[in-house]
Structures are given as structure tokens and as C-alpha cells.
Design a protein around this motif. Sequence first.
Motif, PDB file in Angstrom:
ATOM      1  N   ILE A 132       0.836  -1.207   0.000  1.00 23.21           N
ATOM      2  CA  ILE A 132       0.000   0.000   0.000  1.00 23.21           C
ATOM      3  C   ILE A 132       0.865   1.250   0.000  1.00 23.21           C
ATOM      4  N   LEU A 133       1.918   1.251   0.806  1.00 18.75           N
ATOM      5  CA  LEU A 133       2.815   2.408   0.865  1.00 18.75           C
ATOM      6  C   LEU A 133       3.435   2.695  -0.497  1.00 18.75           C
ATOM      7  N   GLY A 134       3.814   1.631  -1.217  1.00 20.42           N
ATOM      8  CA  GLY A 134       4.414   1.797  -2.534  1.00 20.42           C
ATOM      9  C   GLY A 134       3.446   2.374  -3.560  1.00 20.42           C
ATOM     10  N   MET A 135       2.141   2.260  -3.293  1.00 18.21           N
ATOM     11  CA  MET A 135       1.127   2.759  -4.229  1.00 18.21           C
ATOM     12  C   MET A 135       0.384   3.973  -3.673  1.00 18.21           C
ATOM     13  N   TYR A 136       0.834   4.469  -2.515  1.00 18.22           N
ATOM     14  CA  TYR A 136       0.083   5.519  -1.829  1.00 18.22           C
ATOM     15  C   TYR A 136      -0.013   6.800  -2.658  1.00 18.22           C
ATOM     16  N   ASP A 137       1.075   7.177  -3.327  1.00 19.35           N
ATOM     17  CA  ASP A 137       1.052   8.388  -4.160  1.00 19.35           C
ATOM     18  C   ASP A 137       0.021   8.272  -5.285  1.00 19.35           C
ATOM     19  N   LEU A 138      -0.141   7.054  -5.814  1.00 17.26           N
ATOM     20  CA  LEU A 138      -1.122   6.846  -6.879  1.00 17.26           C
ATOM     21  C   LEU A 138      -2.538   7.073  -6.367  1.00 17.26           C
ATOM     22  N   PHE A 139      -2.800   6.619  -5.124  1.00 16.72           N
ATOM     23  CA  PHE A 139      -4.120   6.849  -4.534  1.00 16.72           C
ATOM     24  C   PHE A 139      -4.342   8.339  -4.274  1.00 16.72           C
ATOM     25  N   THR A 140      -3.286   9.027  -3.849  1.00 13.55           N
ATOM     26  CA  THR A 140      -3.388  10.462  -3.607  1.00 13.55           C
ATOM     27  C   THR A 140      -3.676  11.212  -4.901  1.00 13.55           C
ATOM     28  N   ASN A 141      -2.970  10.829  -5.961  1.00 18.61           N
ATOM     29  CA  ASN A 141      -3.181  11.482  -7.261  1.00 18.61           C
ATOM     30  C   ASN A 141      -4.584  11.250  -7.797  1.00 18.61           C
ATOM     31  N   LYS A 142      -5.169  10.102  -7.467  1.00 13.07           N
ATOM     32  CA  LYS A 142      -6.541   9.798  -7.911  1.00 13.07           C
ATOM     33  C   LYS A 142      -7.588  10.338  -6.947  1.00 13.07           C
ATOM     34  N   THR A 143      -7.116  11.033  -5.893  1.00 13.43           N
ATOM     35  CA  THR A 143      -7.977  11.591  -4.840  1.00 13.43           C
ATOM     36  C   THR A 143      -8.908  10.536  -4.244  1.00 13.43           C
ATOM     37  N   ILE A 144      -8.340   9.351  -4.008  1.00 11.20           N
ATOM     38  CA  ILE A 144      -9.073   8.284  -3.335  1.00 11.20           C
ATOM     39  C   ILE A 144      -8.595   8.225  -1.889  1.00 11.20           C
ATOM     40  N   GLU A 145      -9.500   8.502  -0.961  1.00 10.33           N
ATOM     41  CA  GLU A 145      -9.147   8.447   0.458  1.00 10.33           C
ATOM     42  C   GLU A 145      -9.067   6.982   0.899  1.00 10.33           C
ATOM     43  N   LEU A 146      -7.913   6.591   1.413  1.00 12.14           N
ATOM     44  CA  LEU A 146      -7.674   5.197   1.769  1.00 12.14           C
ATOM     45  C   LEU A 146      -7.712   5.034   3.283  1.00 12.14           C
ATOM     46  N   LYS A 147      -8.602   4.172   3.748  1.00 13.13           N
ATOM     47  CA  LYS A 147      -8.734   3.900   5.180  1.00 13.13           C
ATOM     48  C   LYS A 147      -8.213   2.487   5.465  1.00 13.13           C
ATOM     49  N   LEU A 148      -7.363   2.376   6.486  1.00 18.35           N
ATOM     50  CA  LEU A 148      -6.724   1.098   6.798  1.00 18.35           C
ATOM     51  C   LEU A 148      -7.124   0.613   8.183  1.00 18.35           C
TER      52      LEU A 148
END
Length: 266
Positions: A132-148
Motif C-alpha cells: 500500500i505504501l508503494g502505491m500511496y502516491d497513486l491513490f493520492t493522485n486519484k484523490t481516493i481516500e484510503l482507510k486502513l
Amino acid sequence: MIINDPTNQKLKLHSRNVLIEQLARKINILLDKHSKNEQQLFKLKNEQDVAIHNIAHDLRTPLTVASGYTQVLLENSNLQSDDQQSLERIEQNLSNVSEHLDLLLMYNRLSENEVSLNWQKINVTNMLQETILGMYDLFTNKTIELKLNIQSNCWWVADHEALLRIFQNILGNILQHGIISASVSLTCDDENLWIKFENKISQPINSPDKLTNRFYTEDLARQSENAGLGLYITEKLTNIMHGQVLIQTENNNFKVELQFTKRAYN
């Protein structure tokens, strides 16, 4: 029996009835044709598998070279803004093609039953968090709020490469089709491991039961980049590791749950 078991044996009848003898000869002719057709199909499948493998590897080298040149150019601080954006789009497209090749090669390995597992005790908590950390910037760029909601120190006996591919496939699916928010949870006990992924989607899924079929895709994001192999490979790899995949969809919510039980492989 000839009907139930593959065999090259012919039908043997001893009868004085001419009609029965003629019927037996015609049945044997059909058996010969069926056997030849099966041999041809087996040969064609092998040729197809080899072709997929060779084409994918032939494409890998120029893709790697092109990506390398692109990364070097992106490091140039003198680039104009438009050039920077163009190179970033090129790099993203090269990355997409590379990912599709990885999926194609994994599909080919699964089709040929060439996936051999290296069983080892894995800290699934750390692996999931690192992925998840390795893909976190991609989620930020897509403006997807990720809850863990990830339980600490969940260990499980599995294959590292297969489990990593599963995580990458599901998270990649969320990146491609998800909107607004997504959640990932991991829980375990002495006998079970549960990993749940949930995300919002832009429109309801028409045929959720088909999502794990190979090459099936629904154009949720109005894109044509999905090869329809991610969830198929996810299910196959999970099954190989004696787990199961449960997919649920309701309105604009999409859930994928992985369930593993120690009793399944003990």
C-alpha cells in the motif's frame, strides 16, 4: 468406458448382424476423427502458449529500454512544463503496457500449470502495508481516500510472489475503477486469515459473477485499458494457496474478500 475416459481403443463387437457391424465401423471412424482433433487442439494450445511467452518477452526489452530513457529525460531540470507532462504520460503508458505483460505472462503460467509455490511463513501485515505504501502516491493522485484497519503481526504460510501479485492486482483494480474512498482491512487468528478490500465505484456492476472470468471486463471508468485478467489471476492464485475469493457488490460499493483457513492446507 470409451465415453468417459480418453482412450485410443476401438470399439470391438462380435456379431453376425451386418447392421451392428456397420455401426461399429462408423463409431470407430468417429473415434479416430475425435482423437486426431484432440491431438491437433493440444498441439495448437502448446504453440499458442509458446507464442504468448515469446512475444511477451520480446516486448519486455524495448519497453525496459524506452522506460529507462524516459526516466533519464524526466530527471532533466531544464524541461519545459509541456515536455514534462508529455514524458510523464509516456512513462505512465509504458508502465501500463508493462503491467499488462506481467498479467499475460502470469495467465500463461497458470494456463500451463507452471506455477510452483514456494511455501514460507510470511508477515502478511508488513507485506500488505509495504504494498500500500508503494502505491500511496497513486491513490493520492486519484484523490481516493484510503482507510486502513490492519491487525499487527499476522503471519501466514503462503507463496510470497503469489500473495504480492494478489495484493497488487486488487489495489490496482481499485486505482483503475475506484472513486472517492476505499478501505483495506486485515484480521487473523490461529486458524484463519481475512483480507478485505472495499471501494466506491462510479456505476453499478452489471455481472459481478463474471468478474473472475478470464478476459471479462466491465468499463466502469469508461476506459479500455483493462485486460480482464486481474481478478481472474487473483482467484486462481488464491485457490492455489487453498483460499477463496468472495466478491460482493451493492449499488456503488464493491468488495473483495480473501479467506484463508489453515485446515485447508494441513
